[in-house]
Design a protein around this motif. Structure first.
Motif, mmCIF file in Angstrom:
data_model
loop_
_atom_site.group_PDB
_atom_site.id
_atom_site.type_symbol
_atom_site.label_atom_id
_atom_site.label_comp_id
_atom_site.label_asym_id
_atom_site.label_seq_id
_atom_site.Cartn_x
_atom_site.Cartn_y
_atom_site.Cartn_z
ATOM 1 N N MET A 1 50.554 35.609 0.119
ATOM 2 C CA MET A 1 51.371 34.536 0.292
ATOM 3 C C MET A 1 50.524 33.402 0.408
ATOM 4 N N SER A 2 50.693 32.240 -0.111
ATOM 5 C CA SER A 2 49.957 31.050 -0.201
ATOM 6 C C SER A 2 50.455 30.272 1.195
ATOM 7 N N ALA A 3 49.505 29.420 1.815
ATOM 8 C CA ALA A 3 49.316 28.733 2.916
ATOM 9 C C ALA A 3 50.218 27.588 2.520
ATOM 10 N N ARG A 4 50.812 26.910 3.672
ATOM 11 C CA ARG A 4 51.597 25.828 3.611
ATOM 12 C C ARG A 4 50.735 24.706 3.930
ATOM 13 N N VAL A 5 51.016 23.669 3.218
ATOM 14 C CA VAL A 5 50.290 22.384 3.523
ATOM 15 C C VAL A 5 50.980 21.845 4.626
ATOM 16 N N PRO A 6 50.335 21.244 5.544
ATOM 17 C CA PRO A 6 50.844 20.825 6.815
ATOM 18 C C PRO A 6 51.418 19.285 6.634
ATOM 19 N N GLY A 7 52.092 18.636 7.408
ATOM 20 C CA GLY A 7 52.647 17.526 7.283
ATOM 21 C C GLY A 7 54.171 17.404 7.162
ATOM 22 N N PRO A 8 54.932 16.201 7.168
ATOM 23 C CA PRO A 8 54.227 15.246 6.335
ATOM 24 C C PRO A 8 53.506 14.154 7.354
ATOM 25 N N VAL A 9 53.448 14.491 8.679
ATOM 26 C CA VAL A 9 53.101 13.470 9.446
ATOM 27 C C VAL A 9 51.887 14.110 10.519
ATOM 28 N N MET A 10 50.638 14.051 10.673
ATOM 29 C CA MET A 10 49.933 14.849 11.490
ATOM 30 C C MET A 10 49.103 13.879 12.554
ATOM 31 N N VAL A 11 48.618 14.423 13.403
ATOM 32 C CA VAL A 11 47.779 13.868 14.670
ATOM 33 C C VAL A 11 46.367 14.051 13.730
ATOM 34 N N ALA A 12 45.563 13.162 13.633
ATOM 35 C CA ALA A 12 44.073 13.106 12.993
ATOM 36 C C ALA A 12 43.278 13.659 14.281
ATOM 37 N N ALA A 13 42.162 14.435 13.679
ATOM 38 C CA ALA A 13 41.450 15.150 14.733
ATOM 39 C C ALA A 13 40.700 13.748 15.679
ATOM 40 N N GLY A 14 40.861 14.371 16.923
ATOM 41 C CA GLY A 14 40.061 13.791 17.989
ATOM 42 C C GLY A 14 40.770 12.545 18.690
ATOM 43 N N CYS A 15 42.146 12.137 17.908
ATOM 44 C CA CYS A 15 42.533 11.068 18.335
ATOM 45 C C CYS A 15 44.044 11.313 19.268
ATOM 46 N N GLY A 16 44.289 12.584 19.475
ATOM 47 C CA GLY A 16 45.310 13.072 20.289
ATOM 48 C C GLY A 16 45.029 13.763 21.632
ATOM 49 N N GLY A 17 43.549 13.427 21.735
ATOM 50 C CA GLY A 17 42.941 14.133 22.934
ATOM 51 C C GLY A 17 43.067 15.624 23.224
ATOM 52 N N THR A 18 43.600 16.089 24.085
ATOM 53 C CA THR A 18 43.849 17.507 24.227
ATOM 54 C C THR A 18 45.070 17.921 24.008
ATOM 55 N N GLY A 19 45.975 16.902 23.720
ATOM 56 C CA GLY A 19 47.638 17.065 23.549
ATOM 57 C C GLY A 19 48.170 16.427 24.695
ATOM 58 N N ARG A 20 47.582 16.710 25.929
ATOM 59 C CA ARG A 20 48.404 16.216 27.380
ATOM 60 C C ARG A 20 48.537 14.719 27.188
ATOM 61 N N GLU A 21 47.247 14.206 26.675
ATOM 62 C CA GLU A 21 47.417 12.686 27.029
ATOM 63 C C GLU A 21 48.457 12.064 26.047
ATOM 64 N N LEU A 22 48.674 12.426 24.873
ATOM 65 C CA LEU A 22 49.580 12.204 24.048
ATOM 66 C C LEU A 22 50.938 12.505 24.073
ATOM 67 N N GLU A 23 51.225 13.890 24.590
ATOM 68 C CA GLU A 23 52.683 14.216 24.771
ATOM 69 C C GLU A 23 53.687 13.156 25.470
ATOM 70 N N PRO A 24 53.248 12.609 26.568
ATOM 71 C CA PRO A 24 54.326 11.792 26.903
ATOM 72 C C PRO A 24 54.812 10.309 26.084
ATOM 73 N N TYR A 25 54.093 10.393 25.151
ATOM 74 C CA TYR A 25 54.675 9.231 24.309
ATOM 75 C C TYR A 25 55.275 9.610 22.957
ATOM 76 N N LEU A 26 55.469 10.719 22.820
ATOM 77 C CA LEU A 26 56.067 11.406 21.529
ATOM 78 C C LEU A 26 57.520 11.613 21.573
ATOM 79 N N GLY A 27 58.247 11.135 22.631
ATOM 80 C CA GLY A 27 59.733 11.236 22.822
ATOM 81 C C GLY A 27 60.115 12.544 23.173
ATOM 82 N N PRO A 28 61.637 12.834 23.245
ATOM 83 C CA PRO A 28 61.984 14.085 23.833
ATOM 84 C C PRO A 28 61.457 15.559 23.405
ATOM 85 N N ALA A 29 61.134 15.478 21.895
ATOM 86 C CA ALA A 29 60.708 16.597 21.547
ATOM 87 C C ALA A 29 59.101 16.967 21.818
ATOM 88 N N GLY A 30 58.504 15.713 22.287
ATOM 89 C CA GLY A 30 57.094 16.225 22.658
ATOM 90 C C GLY A 30 56.237 16.581 21.530
#
Length: 278
Positions: free
Chosen positions: A1-30
């Motif tokens: 099985m071939s691997a899926r290419v992620p995306g189409p929109v991703m968080v770049a390395a180091g710019c989302g903190g641990t995730g906890r810092e960014l989650e409140p700003y991502l809307g209902p889906a988090g």
């Protein structure tokens, strides 16, 4: 099985903190369903570089954070489980001083529940200065990718993150893809300097034209290589420019430091524009 290419929109390395810092700003889906690239994880904990680590300049930022992270064991025990519970598709960025360290990280992360893929940091703007494996030639980065790919399941993606070096990007992308990279991330920060002369990396809108040239050139020359673009993505227009140039996905990084709601707005804007396309 071939691997899926992620995306189409991703968080770049180091710019989302641990995730906890960014989650409140991502809307209902988090973070649910979002491809989240972690900060670069090393085998041992790193305190990061001396301050100031980040300086705003026209068109972006110069940074020399020094890859601060808690080390692999602490990451596996604390940060990874939280991201998995939040519903993120976790792409772990890894960095090492030797090929053996990269391989060890890949092997241990392959057994960790919830790791959706790896991003291999082989394009840091000052790898020697921060103690990472020195990538002088494309075959160096390809050797690292090959070592990681041997230790990581084939059905999960391994991304090679390269600097947007117009003169070497085609050769680097081709070599990494042939070595087993699922996709190539173009690009990392561009080597730069702080006002006091210290080495750092420039990122943000200022490097977007360079990264866009790299994406277009790689796509035209080796169209079989899947590409993920990173560099100055801040709105639907900048993301669409990369997608039209041949990228399969984009990563949002520096823009989140200015406005952490950027990702949520971009995802909504791209979804709306896709629905409106004939």
């Amino acid at each position: 099985m071939s691997a899926r290419v992620p995306g189409p929109v991703m968080v770049a390395a180091g710019c989302g903190g641990t995730g906890r810092e960014l989650e409140p700003y991502l809307g209902p889906a988090g973070l649910d369903g979002l491809d989240f690239v972690t900060r670069s994880i090393t085998l041992d904990a790193r305190p990061g570089g001396p301050g100031p680590r980040l300086v705003e300049v026209p068109g972006g930022i110069v940074n020399a954070v020094g890859l601060p992270n808690p080390g692999l064991e602490h990451f596996l025990a604390t940060e990874l489980p939280w991201l998995v519970r939040a519903g993120a598709r976790v792409i772990v960025s890894i960095a090492g001083a030797t090929m053996g360290e990269y391989a060890d990280l890949a092997r241990r992360l392959s057994r960790a529940p919830g790791v959706a893929g790896l991003e291999v940091n082989v394009g840091a703007p000052d790898e020697v200065g921060v103690g990472l494996f020195e990538v002088r030639e494309p075959y160096h980065s390809a050797s690292v990718i090959a070592a990681v790919r041997r230790e990581f399941p084939a059905d999960r993606p391994v991304l090679a993150k390269l600097r947007p070096d117009v003169s070497r990007i085609v050769e680097g992308a081709r070599s990494c893809h042939e070595a087993g990279a699922t996709a190539v991330v173009v690009g990392n920060a561009v080597p730069a300097a702080f006002p006091d002369g210290r080495a750092g990396g420039l990122s943000g809108p200022a490097i977007a034209p360079i990264a866009l040239r790299c994406v277009a050139t790689v796509h035209q020359t080796v169209p079989e290589v899947p590409l993920i673009a990173c560099g100055g993505v801040r709105d639907a227009a900048s993301a669409t420019a990369y997608l039209r140039a041949g990228a399969s996905a984009v990563q949002v990084g520096t823009a989140l430091l200015h406005d952490p709601t950027t990702l949520a707005r971009l995802r909504a804007d791209l979804e709306t524009s896709h629905q409106e396309d004939p």
